[in-house]
Write a protein that holds these residues in place. Structure first.
Motif, PDB file in Angstrom:
ATOM      1  N   THR A  51       0.828  -1.207   0.000  1.00  0.00           N
ATOM      2  CA  THR A  51       0.000   0.000   0.000  1.00  0.00           C
ATOM      3  C   THR A  51       0.861   1.255   0.000  1.00  0.00           C
ATOM      4  N   LEU A  52       1.985   1.223   0.711  1.00  0.00           N
ATOM      5  CA  LEU A  52       2.893   2.362   0.743  1.00  0.00           C
ATOM      6  C   LEU A  52       3.438   2.659  -0.652  1.00  0.00           C
ATOM      7  N   GLU A  53       3.865   1.623  -1.362  1.00  0.00           N
ATOM      8  CA  GLU A  53       4.390   1.815  -2.719  1.00  0.00           C
ATOM      9  C   GLU A  53       3.298   2.330  -3.656  1.00  0.00           C
ATOM     10  N   PHE A  54       2.090   1.792  -3.539  1.00  0.00           N
ATOM     11  CA  PHE A  54       1.015   2.272  -4.392  1.00  0.00           C
ATOM     12  C   PHE A  54       0.705   3.739  -4.117  1.00  0.00           C
ATOM     13  N   PHE A  55       0.800   4.159  -2.855  1.00  0.00           N
ATOM     14  CA  PHE A  55       0.528   5.560  -2.552  1.00  0.00           C
ATOM     15  C   PHE A  55       1.652   6.469  -3.047  1.00  0.00           C
ATOM     16  N   PHE A  56       2.875   6.210  -2.595  1.00  0.00           N
ATOM     17  CA  PHE A  56       3.971   7.117  -2.920  1.00  0.00           C
ATOM     18  C   PHE A  56       4.427   7.017  -4.375  1.00  0.00           C
ATOM     19  N   ARG A  57       4.760   5.817  -4.833  1.00  0.00           N
ATOM     20  CA  ARG A  57       5.284   5.656  -6.191  1.00  0.00           C
ATOM     21  C   ARG A  57       4.193   5.532  -7.235  1.00  0.00           C
ATOM     22  N   GLY A  88       9.054  -2.397  -7.041  1.00  0.00           N
ATOM     23  CA  GLY A  88       9.429  -1.503  -5.936  1.00  0.00           C
ATOM     24  C   GLY A  88       8.889  -2.028  -4.613  1.00  0.00           C
ATOM     25  N   ALA A  89       7.658  -2.518  -4.631  1.00  0.00           N
ATOM     26  CA  ALA A  89       7.077  -3.113  -3.432  1.00  0.00           C
ATOM     27  C   ALA A  89       7.851  -4.363  -3.033  1.00  0.00           C
ATOM     28  N   CYS A  90       8.242  -5.162  -4.026  1.00  0.00           N
ATOM     29  CA  CYS A  90       8.999  -6.385  -3.731  1.00  0.00           C
ATOM     30  C   CYS A  90      10.326  -6.080  -3.062  1.00  0.00           C
ATOM     31  N   ILE A  91      11.062  -5.117  -3.583  1.00  0.00           N
ATOM     32  CA  ILE A  91      12.361  -4.793  -2.992  1.00  0.00           C
ATOM     33  C   ILE A  91      12.172  -4.186  -1.603  1.00  0.00           C
ATOM     34  N   HIS A  92      11.151  -3.367  -1.439  1.00  0.00           N
ATOM     35  CA  HIS A  92      10.875  -2.755  -0.138  1.00  0.00           C
ATOM     36  C   HIS A  92      10.560  -3.831   0.899  1.00  0.00           C
ATOM     37  N   ILE A  93       9.749  -4.804   0.519  1.00  0.00           N
ATOM     38  CA  ILE A  93       9.393  -5.904   1.412  1.00  0.00           C
ATOM     39  C   ILE A  93      10.628  -6.724   1.772  1.00  0.00           C
ATOM     40  N   GLY A  95       0.115  10.345 -10.319  1.00  0.00           N
ATOM     41  CA  GLY A  95      -0.976  11.308 -10.209  1.00  0.00           C
ATOM     42  C   GLY A  95      -0.537  12.742 -10.460  1.00  0.00           C
ATOM     43  N   LEU A  96       0.712  13.032 -10.165  1.00  0.00           N
ATOM     44  CA  LEU A  96       1.223  14.395 -10.342  1.00  0.00           C
ATOM     45  C   LEU A  96       2.022  14.591 -11.626  1.00  0.00           C
ATOM     46  N   LYS A  97       2.284  13.532 -12.370  1.00  0.00           N
ATOM     47  CA  LYS A  97       3.196  13.677 -13.510  1.00  0.00           C
ATOM     48  C   LYS A  97       2.623  14.514 -14.653  1.00  0.00           C
TER      49      LYS A  97
END
Length: 148
Positions: free
Chosen positions: A62-68, A126-131, A74-76
């Motif tokens: 959820t963190l990766e989906f929000f930030f990355r 990104g989520a995988c590496i973070h985990i 959303g801002l690009k």
């Protein structure tokens, strides 16, 4: 999920770069005092620890989906590549209570993971590496505390 595995050699390389750093900082008292967030009982701790890690991993998804995902993509349209840097500010802020090397590392990791998400249009790896990094940190801390 389309293209979710694009760039996997870069993510794998990042993992092999960060793991030695995690091992080195795992010897610091600040690190051992911070991780894991869940303090398992010394006896038969593995079942409870694995349950904790499952929920902890979901939190990183959820963190990766929000930030990355949400912030970068959303801002690009408005900010272009600068959406990455707009994302890094609050991402670093959620690391203020962590040990200083991790807080500073979150800036670098945020820029790199944000850039990869921007380029490959996915947050999955990104989520995988973070985990993987987070679980490594937890188990290294437990190892230093004599759980293994």
């Amino acid at each position: 999920l389309k293209g979710a595995l694009n760039g996997w050699p870069i993510y794998l390389g990042m993992f092999f770069i960060i793991i030695p750093c995690v091992i080195i900082v795992s010897y610091e008292k600040g690190f051992q005092g911070t991780y894991p967030f869940y303090d398992p009982p010394k006896v038969n701790f593995m079942g409870r620890m694995l349950t904790w890690e499952l929920f902890y991993a979901f939190q990183f998804i959820t963190l990766e989906f929000f930030f990355r995902g949400f912030l970068v993509h959303g801002l690009k349209k408005k900010l272009g590549v600068y959406s990455i840097f707009a994302m890094v500010v609050p991402y670093c802020m959620i690391h203020f209570t962590k040990p200083l090397p991790e807080c500073l590392g979150s800036i670098i990791a945020g820029v790199v993971l944000g850039t990869l998400s921007y380029r490959y249009k996915s947050v999955i790896l990104g989520a995988c590496i973070h985990i993987c990094v987070a679980i490594s940190m937890d188990f290294l801390s437990l190892w230093h505390k004599g759980y293994f």
